[in-house]
Design a protein around this motif. Sequence first.
Motif, PDB file in Angstrom:
ATOM      1  N   MET A   1       0.682  -1.456   0.054  1.00 13.89           N
ATOM      2  CA  MET A   1      -0.214   0.407  -0.070  1.00 13.89           C
ATOM      3  C   MET A   1       0.539   1.177   0.233  1.00 13.89           C
ATOM      4  N   VAL A   2       1.909   1.116   0.518  1.00 14.55           N
ATOM      5  CA  VAL A   2       3.155   2.436   0.906  1.00 14.55           C
ATOM      6  C   VAL A   2       3.485   3.029  -0.661  1.00 14.55           C
ATOM      7  N   LEU A   3       3.972   1.677  -0.806  1.00 12.44           N
ATOM      8  CA  LEU A   3       4.336   1.315  -2.300  1.00 12.44           C
ATOM      9  C   LEU A   3       3.268   2.730  -3.376  1.00 12.44           C
ATOM     10  N   GLY A   4       2.064   1.378  -3.497  1.00  7.93           N
ATOM     11  CA  GLY A   4       1.004   1.508  -4.390  1.00  7.93           C
ATOM     12  C   GLY A   4       0.739   3.220  -4.473  1.00  7.93           C
ATOM     13  N   SER A   5       0.654   3.439  -2.691  1.00  7.52           N
ATOM     14  CA  SER A   5      -0.529   5.004  -2.473  1.00  7.52           C
ATOM     15  C   SER A   5       0.969   5.684  -3.722  1.00  7.52           C
ATOM     16  N   GLY A   6       2.491   5.961  -3.074  1.00  8.03           N
ATOM     17  CA  GLY A   6       2.687   6.567  -3.740  1.00  8.03           C
ATOM     18  C   GLY A   6       3.107   6.831  -5.490  1.00  8.03           C
ATOM     19  N   LEU A   7       2.697   5.696  -6.008  1.00 11.29           N
ATOM     20  CA  LEU A   7       2.757   5.696  -6.796  1.00 11.29           C
ATOM     21  C   LEU A   7       1.690   6.579  -7.822  1.00 11.29           C
ATOM     22  N   VAL A   8       0.103   6.107  -7.271  1.00 10.51           N
ATOM     23  CA  VAL A   8      -0.813   6.740  -7.506  1.00 10.51           C
ATOM     24  C   VAL A   8      -0.734   8.538  -7.363  1.00 10.51           C
ATOM     25  N   LEU A   9      -0.073   8.134  -5.881  1.00  9.88           N
ATOM     26  CA  LEU A   9       0.226  10.040  -5.643  1.00  9.88           C
ATOM     27  C   LEU A   9       0.544  10.676  -7.327  1.00  9.88           C
TER      28      LEU A   9
END
Lengths: 92, 212
Positions: free
Chosen positions: B21-29
């Motif tokens: 989630m941390v990595l995914g939300s970073g990329l979504v951001l």
Amino acid sequence: MESRKTVNKFLIQKFNLNSRGQVLIETMLLTVVLIGVFFAISQSLKESRVVQKIVSEPWDKVSGLAESGVYSDPQRGGKHPNSYERFMTPEN
Amino acid sequence: MKKTRATRSAGFTSVDFLFSMVLGSGLVLLLVALTSTLSIIQVAQYMAFSTARAHAAGHETLAQQKDLGTQKFKSFFDRSKNPVLSNLLSNEWFKIDSNSLDLRSGADGKDFNAEYGVDESKKALPNIGVRFQISAPVLEFKIPFVGSTARDQGYKSFITGFIFREPSSEECRLQMKARYDAIIRLDSRFGRIATESDVKPSSYMPMEDNGC
């Protein structure tokens, strides 16, 4: 052969040698190794500025697109279409 | 095999989920930042075109044309005139300086030819209009474990609006006067008609359909 088994049995009883805890030790070792690899990869990604390149390299081209409609870095030869040499053929 | 504390895998998915989630939300951001920046650039291009259009329209003098362009640009930052745009342009995500307008009219010898590599020997039309800079601090952020997107020069771009300016009335009259004087100089008789006293002033009046 018999004497060796006897010695092993003696050592196991004498020094309480058994395989209990081996999984725990190996798990700890693997965890340390994996965490080390993870941080090495993380550090490598930071030093090579991968994330920065993901944004900055397209940005240079997109900024050319925003500035003059040309998908190219303005600092590297992206020219405004007004600077193109044009020719006109008048109708006779 | 009986599972002990060391061999139980309960909670493993939670850890995996949190990490991804941390990595995914970073990329979504990152994607949100990029797409919102492109949207704001489009708004800024409208501002550039609108400003250039206000500057390009004919007016009494060149100074007044410039003033119209400047007023139009500044109106985008005025909360009473543009409550939506002014908020969009004055936050920490995107920045356009209201004093950054570079307005070049051509008539005073200022244009953007040098900036855009126009070969003036080929008599290309001058690049005149407006240009200003937009910066997107929203693109500078950190993604945990993989680094930051920030760079020394930041994320900036020029926004341009080049529209060929109509001549002002003043410029038109000056040009027509120069043209008239040149016609008068073609022949000495023309000059006599225009200026000498042997022709009654009332009998000759230059009248040009010049649209000034």
